[in-house]
Structure formats: C-alpha cells, structure tokens
Scaffold this motif. Structure first.
Motif, short mmCIF file in Angstrom:
data_model
loop_
_atom_site.label_atom_id
_atom_site.label_comp_id
_atom_site.label_asym_id
_atom_site.label_seq_id
_atom_site.Cartn_x
_atom_site.Cartn_y
_atom_site.Cartn_z
N GLY A 34 -2.27 8.30 1.13
CA GLY A 34 -2.38 7.18 2.03
C GLY A 34 -3.73 6.49 2.02
N TYR A 35 -4.69 7.00 1.23
CA TYR A 35 -5.99 6.35 1.17
C TYR A 35 -5.82 5.00 0.49
CZ TYR A 35 -11.01 5.74 0.59
OH TYR A 35 -12.30 5.27 0.64
N PRO A 36 -6.23 3.90 1.13
CA PRO A 36 -5.83 2.56 0.64
C PRO A 36 -6.72 1.97 -0.44
CG PRO A 36 -6.99 2.36 2.74
CD PRO A 36 -6.92 3.84 2.43
N TYR A 37 -7.89 2.51 -0.69
CA TYR A 37 -8.85 1.84 -1.56
C TYR A 37 -8.89 2.48 -2.96
CZ TYR A 37 -10.34 0.18 3.01
OH TYR A 37 -10.35 -0.36 4.27
N SER A 38 -9.09 1.62 -3.94
CA SER A 38 -9.23 2.08 -5.32
C SER A 38 -10.23 1.17 -6.03
CB SER A 38 -7.88 2.07 -6.05
OG SER A 38 -7.37 0.74 -6.11
N PHE A 39 -10.66 1.60 -7.25
CA PHE A 39 -11.63 0.83 -8.01
C PHE A 39 -11.34 1.01 -9.49
CE2 PHE A 39 -15.92 0.42 -10.00
CZ PHE A 39 -16.12 -0.90 -9.70
#
Length: 330
Positions: free
Chosen positions: A322-327
């Motif tokens: 559920g962690y919404p951030y990516s790079f």
C-alpha cells in the motif's frame, strides 16, 4: 383425589426434569474439569501441546470449553521443505514458553500445534491448504475472521503474535527470549583484534588521528546497523527461502516484520552504493581536480544515488503493502 393426584404427578415431573438438568450440568462441569486438567498437565510438561485429529476435536472443537486455544497449523517434517514453518515454530515456542513461565500463567489460554502429517484430517476439515497458519479458537462460538492471524502482513515474530493474542483474548504476554551470546562473543573478538593491532603499532599511533580511518569505521557501523545485522543476530533467520512447490528462491521476505540474511546483505549493498554516490557528488563539488574528471564524478554520483535509491524503495514497497510512492521503477 383427582386434583391431588394431578398435583402430585406434576411435582414428580418437575423433580425429574430438575434432576435431569442437574445431572447434565454436573456431567458438563465434570467433563470440562477433566479437559482443563488434562490440558494443564500437558502444558506443564510442554508449553506447546502437539495434537492429532482426535485430540483436536475433543479439546479444541468440542464443547464444553471455557478457555481459549491458539493453534499453529504447520508442516515441520523434512520432506515438506517448509523453512518458514521452522522459523515460525521457533517464535511460537518462545511465545508459549514466555506464557508458561510467567507469573500470570493460568488456564485461560493454551498453545497447540497441529502438524499436517499428524493431523491431515484437521486441515481437510478446516479447508486449509497452506502452512504455517495461526487460528484463535475462543471459549464460546466459532472463530471469526479476526481470529485468523495475518501472517503475511504482521510477520511471525513472537512479539507480533503476542499483540494479536492480547487483542483477541485480553491476555498480555511479555516475551522473554533466551540469551544470545553470538553478539557479545563477536564483539569480544573484534575488541581483541583492535587491541592486538594497537599493540603491534604502539610505536606509530598516527593512524588513530586519521579522519579517514574514523570516518570509515563510523560509516561501517551505520551501514551494518541500518541493514539489520543486529536483527539477524537476535532472530537467526535463514539466508533465503525456497518454495517447495515451485522451487523459486526468495531473497526478500514478503512481510515488513521479518527479513532474510540475503535481504540484509542486499540492503547493505544498496545503502553503501548510495553513500558512495553522495561521496562522489561531494568530491565533484569541492575537489580541485580538472573539470572533466569532476563532471564524470558528478554523473557517476547521480547515477548511483538514483539507481540504488530506486531499488531500495522497490524493496520497501514489496514489503510494505500500500505504500504509494516509487522512483524510476515500481
């Protein structure tokens, strides 16, 4: 006379019904007392009670029951090749021992394990096809959805299972782990090695005043601690996990509450690469080298930070659902 006879018959019927009810109540209490006594006897010898299908149906499923039962369904036989089952069983043993030898120990809750090879009929009865699984059987009624432990989300650490048990039963268990002497022993060897080095270099102690030496030592300690090396010394996880059905090897644990040794090494490598990238960027900004070399160092530093930070974030996303951030990559 007819009225008196009817009254007498009614009294006899009431007495008979009351006697039947009383006898049934006495038998029920006797049966419950026998079950609790037997469970307490088993728990006094082994905190985790092993059960087959017959014992499970009698002591866990059948009424009467005024105690909670936490059951771990597992597959510990070597031919099952369930490495996670062995790890979960070790944590479960720590949990049960912490309860058994605590001052708050009562007959309110018992810890049970059912192995697939000893109770396959129980697995079929509950429509279970995976292990390990933890289920809480309350004193009254059937288990609800919350009575099944979310292993993939919470992990199988004894502390996490204890918190879940406290939510379901209001029984609070303080986890007491056996002492692990590996850490102090390694620290002793390290201090002995450092002492020997200082003794050999006693006539030339300039290295003790080197900022590079102390900076490298401090950085090594930080990388070791942030990667989870101390966690490995405390928990003793396996290097990796091989799926017995597919043969696939997992180096990253799927839960945010656990990790493999290989995962620790991967995180250590990623953090070291990010640190190297930052060092290159600082050198490119502050050194007196020619502009061409500084540009190369700057590009290399940016590439290292961006690439390995993206991989590190991907590992975190795979463990924390559920962690919404990516790079750069998902």
């Amino acid at each position: 006379m007819d009225v008196s006879l009817k009254v007498l018959c009614g009294l006899l019927l009431v007495l008979q019904l009351y006697g039947t009810h009383t006898d049934g109540q006495v038998k029920k209490e006797t049966l419950l007392s026998d079950k609790v006594s037997q469970l307490m006897d088993w728990a006094s010898r082994r905190p985790v009670i092993r059960m087959n299908g017959d014992k499970f149906r009698r002591f866990v499923k059948a009424l009467p029951r005024n105690y909670s039962v936490v059951v771990m369904f597992t597959a510990l036989q070597p031919q099952r090749q369930c490495g996670v089952c062995r790890q979960a069983d070790d944590e479960y043993q720590i949990l049960a021992n912490s309860w058994r030898y605590s001052s708050a120990f009562t007959n309110r809750i018992f810890f049970v394990t059912v192995d697939f090879d000893e109770g396959s009929d129980v697995f079929q009865m509950l429509n279970m096809n995976s292990a390990p699984t933890f289920i809480h059987f309350p004193p009254k009624g059937k288990p609800k959805r919350a009575d099944t432990y979310e292993l993939q989300i919470r992990g199988f650490g004894a502390e996490q299972i204890a918190r879940w048990i406290a939510d379901r039963t209001d029984v609070h268990i303080r986890i007491i782990r056996p002492p692990n002497y590996a850490g102090p022993l390694m620290l002793g060897f390290l201090l002995a090695a450092i002492g020997s080095l200082v003794y050999l270099r006693r006539n030339n102690m300039d290295f003790l005043f080197s900022r590079t030496t102390w900076g490298f030592a401090a950085l090594s300690v930080v990388l070791i601690m942030t990667s989870g090396q101390m966690w490995n010394h405390i928990r003793g996880p396996p290097y990796a996990h091989k799926n017995p059905s597919t043969g696939q090897v997992n180096y990253i644990h799927s839960s945010s509450q656990a990790q493999f040794v290989a995962e620790t090494h991967i995180v250590l490598l990623f953090n070291a690469a990010i640190t190297l990238g930052v060092v290159l960027l600082l050198e490119a900004a502050t050194s007196d080298m020619d502009i061409g070399k500084r540009k190369i160092m700057c590009v290399a530093g940016i590439a290292l930070v961006a690439l390995f930070f993206s991989w590190l974030l991907s590992v975190f996303r795979s463990k924390y659902y559920g962690y919404p951030y990516s790079f750069l990559m998902s």
